[in-house]
Design an enzyme around this catalytic site. Structure first.
Site, PDB file in Angstrom:
ATOM      1  N   GLU A  89       0.814  -1.216   0.000  1.00  0.00           N
ATOM      2  CA  GLU A  89       0.000   0.000   0.000  1.00  0.00           C
ATOM      3  C   GLU A  89       0.841   1.256   0.000  1.00  0.00           C
ATOM      4  O   GLU A  89       1.945   1.272   0.537  1.00  0.00           O
ATOM      5  CB  GLU A  89      -0.746   0.075   1.325  1.00  0.00           C
ATOM      6  N   CYS A 102       3.407   8.322   1.266  1.00  0.00           N
ATOM      7  CA  CYS A 102       3.924   7.418   2.277  1.00  0.00           C
ATOM      8  C   CYS A 102       4.159   6.075   1.591  1.00  0.00           C
ATOM      9  O   CYS A 102       3.227   5.425   1.118  1.00  0.00           O
ATOM     10  CB  CYS A 102       2.864   7.309   3.383  1.00  0.00           C
ATOM     11  N   CYS A 109       5.925  -7.146   7.762  1.00  0.00           N
ATOM     12  CA  CYS A 109       6.939  -6.535   8.637  1.00  0.00           C
ATOM     13  C   CYS A 109       7.204  -7.474   9.803  1.00  0.00           C
ATOM     14  O   CYS A 109       6.293  -8.116  10.308  1.00  0.00           O
ATOM     15  CB  CYS A 109       6.418  -5.196   9.167  1.00  0.00           C
ATOM     16  N   CYS A 113       5.160  -4.641  16.262  1.00  0.00           N
ATOM     17  CA  CYS A 113       4.657  -3.644  17.198  1.00  0.00           C
ATOM     18  C   CYS A 113       3.186  -3.976  17.459  1.00  0.00           C
ATOM     19  O   CYS A 113       2.422  -4.236  16.525  1.00  0.00           O
ATOM     20  CB  CYS A 113       4.799  -2.239  16.622  1.00  0.00           C
ATOM     21  N   CYS A 116       0.207  -2.087  15.644  1.00  0.00           N
ATOM     22  CA  CYS A 116       0.332  -1.765  14.218  1.00  0.00           C
ATOM     23  C   CYS A 116      -0.314  -2.820  13.332  1.00  0.00           C
ATOM     24  O   CYS A 116      -0.044  -4.017  13.462  1.00  0.00           O
ATOM     25  CB  CYS A 116       1.803  -1.594  13.852  1.00  0.00           C
ATOM     26  N   SER A 188      11.482   6.580   8.433  1.00  0.00           N
ATOM     27  CA  SER A 188      11.012   6.336   9.793  1.00  0.00           C
ATOM     28  C   SER A 188      11.394   4.929  10.235  1.00  0.00           C
ATOM     29  O   SER A 188      11.161   3.959   9.526  1.00  0.00           O
ATOM     30  CB  SER A 188       9.488   6.501   9.828  1.00  0.00           C
ATOM     31  N   CYS A 330      -2.117   2.429   8.203  1.00  0.00           N
ATOM     32  CA  CYS A 330      -1.391   1.659   7.214  1.00  0.00           C
ATOM     33  C   CYS A 330      -1.651   0.174   7.397  1.00  0.00           C
ATOM     34  O   CYS A 330      -1.653  -0.322   8.504  1.00  0.00           O
ATOM     35  CB  CYS A 330       0.098   1.925   7.392  1.00  0.00           C
TER      36      CYS A 330
HETATM   37  N1  SAH Z   1       8.671   0.589  10.644  1.00  0.00           N
HETATM   38  C1  SAH Z   1       8.798   2.017  10.566  1.00  0.00           C
HETATM   39  C2  SAH Z   1       7.928   2.656   9.515  1.00  0.00           C
HETATM   40  C3  SAH Z   1       6.496   2.183   9.372  1.00  0.00           C
HETATM   41  S1  SAH Z   1       5.304   2.638  10.573  1.00  0.00           S
HETATM   42  C4  SAH Z   1       8.557   2.627  11.912  1.00  0.00           C
HETATM   43  O1  SAH Z   1       8.217   1.910  12.848  1.00  0.00           O
HETATM   44  O2  SAH Z   1       8.762   3.810  12.072  1.00  0.00           O
HETATM   45  C5  SAH Z   1       5.059   4.331  10.368  1.00  0.00           C
HETATM   46  C6  SAH Z   1       4.476   4.990  11.620  1.00  0.00           C
HETATM   47  O3  SAH Z   1       3.074   4.713  11.753  1.00  0.00           O
HETATM   48  C7  SAH Z   1       5.140   4.485  12.877  1.00  0.00           C
HETATM   49  O4  SAH Z   1       5.438   5.535  13.747  1.00  0.00           O
HETATM   50  C8  SAH Z   1       4.079   3.579  13.423  1.00  0.00           C
HETATM   51  O5  SAH Z   1       4.300   3.336  14.756  1.00  0.00           O
HETATM   52  C9  SAH Z   1       2.817   4.337  13.095  1.00  0.00           C
HETATM   53  N2  SAH Z   1       1.573   3.588  13.198  1.00  0.00           N
HETATM   54  C10 SAH Z   1       1.397   2.253  13.078  1.00  0.00           C
HETATM   55  N3  SAH Z   1       0.103   1.921  13.276  1.00  0.00           N
HETATM   56  C11 SAH Z   1      -0.557   3.074  13.522  1.00  0.00           C
HETATM   57  C12 SAH Z   1      -1.918   3.382  13.797  1.00  0.00           C
HETATM   58  N4  SAH Z   1      -2.848   2.445  13.852  1.00  0.00           N
HETATM   59  N5  SAH Z   1      -2.234   4.684  14.004  1.00  0.00           N
HETATM   60  C13 SAH Z   1      -1.298   5.653  13.927  1.00  0.00           C
HETATM   61  N6  SAH Z   1      -0.007   5.418  13.670  1.00  0.00           N
HETATM   62  C14 SAH Z   1       0.368   4.143  13.469  1.00  0.00           C
END
Ligand code: SAH
Length: 337
Positions: A89, A102, A109, A113, A116, A188, A330
């Site tokens: 995406e 983005c 991944c 986390c 996420c 990021s 995302c």
């Molecule tokens: N792996 C990298 C980049 C991808 S995530 C990283 O962790 O930075 C990009 C950002 O979106 C990260 O800060 C992540 O924590 C955040 N993110 C993930 N799920 C989310 C959600 N449901 N709402 C808001 N931000 C989210």
């Protein structure tokens, strides 16, 4: 066969040298691909027919396929299918300062986390540089406008795909290509320390953002598995070294999760953790997903958290929200498909 969109200008120059051609041909090809947006070498009539045929034999111009586009208020979401059938995406956002995209860096991944959506699918593979470049090309085609800012914040952990990421950055940064200025590119990471160190030695002024999301190890361990490998104090130390070396300001992203990391105490703890660091904090209202363990912090509490950081002289902003009817988190578009 190598995909032409995955080659830096320098690599293309080397290729031409290797076949006894002048290296300036590389600029001509870049011009054809990225400025004129030709889709076949045969359209590049400023080079000989014989050479065009040779190029068609040596390089693929395959493009990933746009499957679904969803439009919201100032935001579009795109689902792409890759050559091997995997899906990724990208999100496009219209700001007052420009248009940002983005970009995804992996299929799935491995960082796991807890909050996420993207990480629910484990890493299948890294994206090749061309697959990242083409997300930009296809979306520019779609909107018929130039993208001005690129953030590598889509699906995947970019520093877990370091070499392809760097290739991608070089390709889109080239003035002869898509020409996105390095200050308009942000990577990021959830905090892979060795790669942050490596990144500090790269040239260019690319921005670094760190997904912090917690002010201490207890909370961070609960929501970000990576913290058990690279704990917060080592991460902060690494970021300090990074800033010292590059002279660049770093962004800390902090998703506010109701009842988990959003209290007054945690705001103060965060302020003291970041005291004196040349950084700014981006507070992110959580995009709720089907995961019922995480809820968005209420507006008044977000503002309170913000105020506490401000009082402690931390540069802080609250991320502007996009989405409306598009599920903006995302990974959701892919998950729904
Ligand atoms: N792996 C990298 C980049 C991808 S995530 C990283 O962790 O930075 C990009 C950002 O979106 C990260 O800060 C992540 O924590 C955040 N993110 C993930 N799920 C989310 C959600 N449901 N709402 C808001 N931000 C989210």
């Amino acid at each position: 066969m190598q995909n032409i969109y995955g080659l830096t200008l320098k690599e293309l120059e080397e290729y031409f040298l290797s076949i006894d051609e002048k290296p300036f041909r590389a600029s001509q090809i870049y011009d054809g691909l990225y400025k004129k947006r030709f889709t076949s070498f045969h359209q590049m009539t400023n080079i000989s027919k014989k050479l065009r045929e040779k190029l068609s034999e040596d390089f693929s111009l395959f493009k990933i396929k746009l499957l679904v586009k969803q439009e919201g208020v100032n935001v579009n979401k795109y689902l792409f299918e890759l050559e091997d059938g995997n899906k990724i995406e990208s999100v496009l956002m219209f700001h007052d300062y420009g248009i940002s995209i983005c970009v995804s860096s992996q299929v799935g991944c491995n960082m796991s986390c807890a909050f996420c959506e993207s990480g629910r699918l484990k890493k299948v593979r890294n994206l090749m540089a061309y697959e990242m470049v083409e997300q930009i090309l296809l979306i520019e085609d779609d909107i018929q406008k130039k993208i001005t800012h690129v953030v590598v914040m889509g699906i995947g952990e970019p520093f877990d795909n370091y070499d392809n990421l760097l290739h991608f950055i070089k390709i889109i940064n080239s003035g002869k290509g898509i020409d996105i200025g390095s200050r308009h590119i942000t990577v990021s990471t959830c905090g892979l320390i060795p790669e942050i160190k490596k990144f500090s030695c790269e040239e260019g002024q690319v921005n670094l953002a760190i997904s912090l999301h917690a002010p201490n190890n207890v909370i961070r361990n609960k929501i970000m598995k990576i913290n058990k490998v690279y704990p917060i104090e080592e991460l902060i130390e690494t970021v300090k070294e990074y800033i010292k070396k590059t002279n660049r300001r770093v962004t800390f992203e902090y998703i506010l999760l109701d009842g988990i990391n959003d209290s007054e105490k945690e705001a103060k703890e965060l302020a003291s953790l970041l005291q004196g660091i040349n950084c700014y904090v981006n507070l992110i209202p959580y995009n709720e997903t089907t995961n019922i363990n995480f809820r968005r912090t209420r507006k008044w509490k977000i503002l309170k958290f913000y105020d506490i950081l401000k009082t402690h002289k931390i540069n802080v902003t609250i991320r502007k929200e996009f989405g409306g009817n598009v599920s903006a988190a995302c990974g959701q578009l892919r998950a729904n498909n």
